[in-house]
Scaffold this active site. Structure first.
Site, short mmCIF file in Angstrom:
data_model
loop_
_atom_site.label_atom_id
_atom_site.label_comp_id
_atom_site.label_asym_id
_atom_site.label_seq_id
_atom_site.Cartn_x
_atom_site.Cartn_y
_atom_site.Cartn_z
N ARG A 261 -23.25 5.25 -30.10
CA ARG A 261 -22.32 5.54 -29.01
C ARG A 261 -21.57 6.82 -29.38
NH1 ARG A 261 -24.94 2.76 -26.35
NH2 ARG A 261 -24.38 0.92 -25.14
N GLU B 93 -19.53 11.00 -22.33
CA GLU B 93 -20.78 11.01 -21.57
C GLU B 93 -20.55 10.89 -20.06
OE1 GLU B 93 -23.58 8.88 -24.15
OE2 GLU B 93 -24.50 8.22 -22.28
N HIS C 10 -29.27 10.22 -23.65
CA HIS C 10 -29.11 8.77 -23.87
C HIS C 10 -30.39 8.00 -23.48
CE1 HIS C 10 -25.95 5.31 -24.03
NE2 HIS C 10 -27.11 4.92 -24.52
C1 DGY Z 1 -27.87 0.13 -25.35
O1 DGY Z 1 -28.67 -0.79 -25.18
O2 DGY Z 1 -26.73 -0.08 -25.71
C2 DGY Z 1 -28.39 1.49 -25.08
O3 DGY Z 1 -27.48 2.46 -25.39
C3 DGY Z 1 -28.84 1.60 -23.64
O4 DGY Z 1 -30.11 2.06 -23.66
#
Ligand code: DGY
Length: 323
Positions: A237, A266, A284
Site C-alpha cells: 500500500r 493513489e 496497482h
Molecule cells: C489487494 O488485494 O489488496 C490488492 O491491492 C488489490 O489487487
C-alpha cells in the site's frame, strides 16, 4: 431475493453465484464510486461487493440499514472502516491467499525490471534509438546472489522469499512477529531488525498491510539508512512509504531506484517521480491476472452467498460477525 450491489465489473462466474440468490446491480463505469454516490447505490442493499478503491465509511455503513456484509475484492481492507462495521454488526470479508502468487510474481517483475532497466530499455528501442550493441548500454545491477530484505513476512512476503532461492539470494526479513525457527529454515530466511535490514539489503520489498502502525514505515530516516546502490520495491500500500521523501532520495541519488505498484495518494503520484528514470511506476496491478481476479471475485461472491444464506463467511476480517 436479496439486493446486492457490485462496485465494478467482475468475472461472470462470480456474478452468476450472486444472481442465483439475488437481484444484482453492477456499476459498469470506469469512474470509481465513493462518498454520496456510493451511499446512494448501496443504502437499500443487503450486500455489497467492493473494490479496494471504494471507501466504505461509517457514514455509508450507518445509513445502510439492510446491509449484512461488505465483501472486499482484495486482501487489503484499509478502505473499509472496520471499527464502524464491527460496531454496526456487519461482516467484512477480504480475499486472502488467492492473490499471493500473482502479487509475488509482480514483485519479482519489479525487482528484475528495476535492476536490469527493462522499462528504460524498452522505451529506448521504441523511440528508435537502438542503433547497435554497445558495451555500456543500459548497465544495471545483478540480482543473482544479492541480499533481499523483506518487510512484512506474511503470505506474500513468504512467496517472494521462496522465489529468491532460485536467484541464490541471501534473504533477510523484518516482521511484527518473528516466524518459527522451522518456517525460517524452510524459507531459508533470517530475521533482522528493520534498521539493520535497511542498512544491508540490496533490494528492499514491502509486504505489510496499511495500519496506523505501518503508515510511513519507510520515511526520511529509513531511506537515509539504505545503501546508495539499493532499490525499494512496493506492491503493498502506498502510504507505507513517505512518497515525497522517496522522491527526494531518488533524485539526489541517495538510493539507486524504486519500483512502485502503489502510491501514497493513489491514483495521484508525486509529480517529480514521473520524471525520474530510476523508477518503474505501475498502476496497482499486483493481483491483475485472469486467474487471480476471477478467484478473488468468486471468493468475494462466496462470502456474500454464505452470509446471506445464513452460513459462516469464508474469510471474515471483522470480529463477532452476525450470522
Ligand atoms: C489487494 O488485494 O489488496 C490488492 O491491492 C488489490 O489487487
Amino acid at each position: 431475493m436479496f439486493n446486492i450491489f457490485v462496485t465494478s465489473r467482475i468475472a461472470d462466474s462470480a456474478l452468476k453465484m450472486l444472481q442465483e440468490i439475488g437481484n444484482v446491480v453492477v456499476w459498469e463505469r470506469e469512474k470509481t464510486l465513493n462518498g454520496q454516490a456510493l451511499l446512494n447505490k448501496v443504502k437499500d442493499k443487503d450486500a455489497i461487493l467492493t473494490m479496494v478503491n471504494n471507501n466504505v465509511t461509517d457514514e455509508i455503513l450507518k445509513n445502510s440499514p439492510n446491509l449484512k456484509i461488505v465483501a472486499n475484492c482484495g486482501v487489503g481492507f484499509n478502505n473499509i472502516d472496520i471499527a464502524a462495521a464491527e460496531r454496526h454488526g456487519f461482516v467484512v470479508t477480504n480475499t486472502p491467499d488467492v492473490l499471493t502468487e500473482a502479487t509475488a510474481d509482480l514483485t519479482w517483475a519489479l525487482i528484475l525490471g528495476i535492476a536490469r532497466r527493462v522499462v528504460e530499455g524498452d522505451t529506448f528501442v521504441r523511440e528508435g534509438k537502438f542503433t547497435g550493441w554497445l558495451p555500456h548500454l543500459f548497465i544495471g545491477n545483478m540480482v543473482y546472489g544479492k541480499k533481499l530484505g523483506i518487510i512484512g513476512m506474511g503470505r506474500i512476503g513468504s512467496a517472494v522469499a521462496e522465489r529468491a532461492l532460485g536467484f541464490h539470494m541471501e534473504v533477510v526479513y523484518f516482521n511484527r512477529n518473528r516466524l518459527s525457527k522451522e518456517r525460517e529454515r524452510e524459507l531459508q530466511v533470517q530475521y533482522m531488525d528493520k534498521e539493520q535490514l535497511l542498512r544491508e539489503s540490496d533490494f528492499i520489498t514491502i509486504h505489510a498491510p496499511l495500519t496506523e502502525e505501518t503508515y510511513h514505515l519507510i520515511g526520511r530516516d529509513e531511506l537515509k539508512l539504505m545503501k546508495k546502490d539499493a532499490y525499494l520495491i512496493n506492491t503493498s500500500r502506498g502510504p507505507l512509504v513517505d512518497e515525497m521523501a522517496l522522491y527526494e532520495h531518488l533524485k539526489s541519488g541517495n538510493i539507486a531506484g524504486a519500483a512502485l505498484d502503489v502510491y501514497e495518494h493513489e491514483p495521484k503520484i508525486v509529480d517529480g517521480l514521473l520524471q525520474l528514470k530510476n523508477t518503474i511506476l505501475l498502476p496497482h496491478i499486483g493481483s491483475a491476472t485472469h486467474e487471480t481476479r476471477t478467484q478473488m471475485a468468486e471468493l468475494a461472491a462466496k462470502n456474500i452467498v454464505n452470509v446471506l444464506t445464513g452460513k459462516n463467511p469464508m474469510t471474515p476480517v471483522t470480529k463477532g460477525w452476525r450470522k
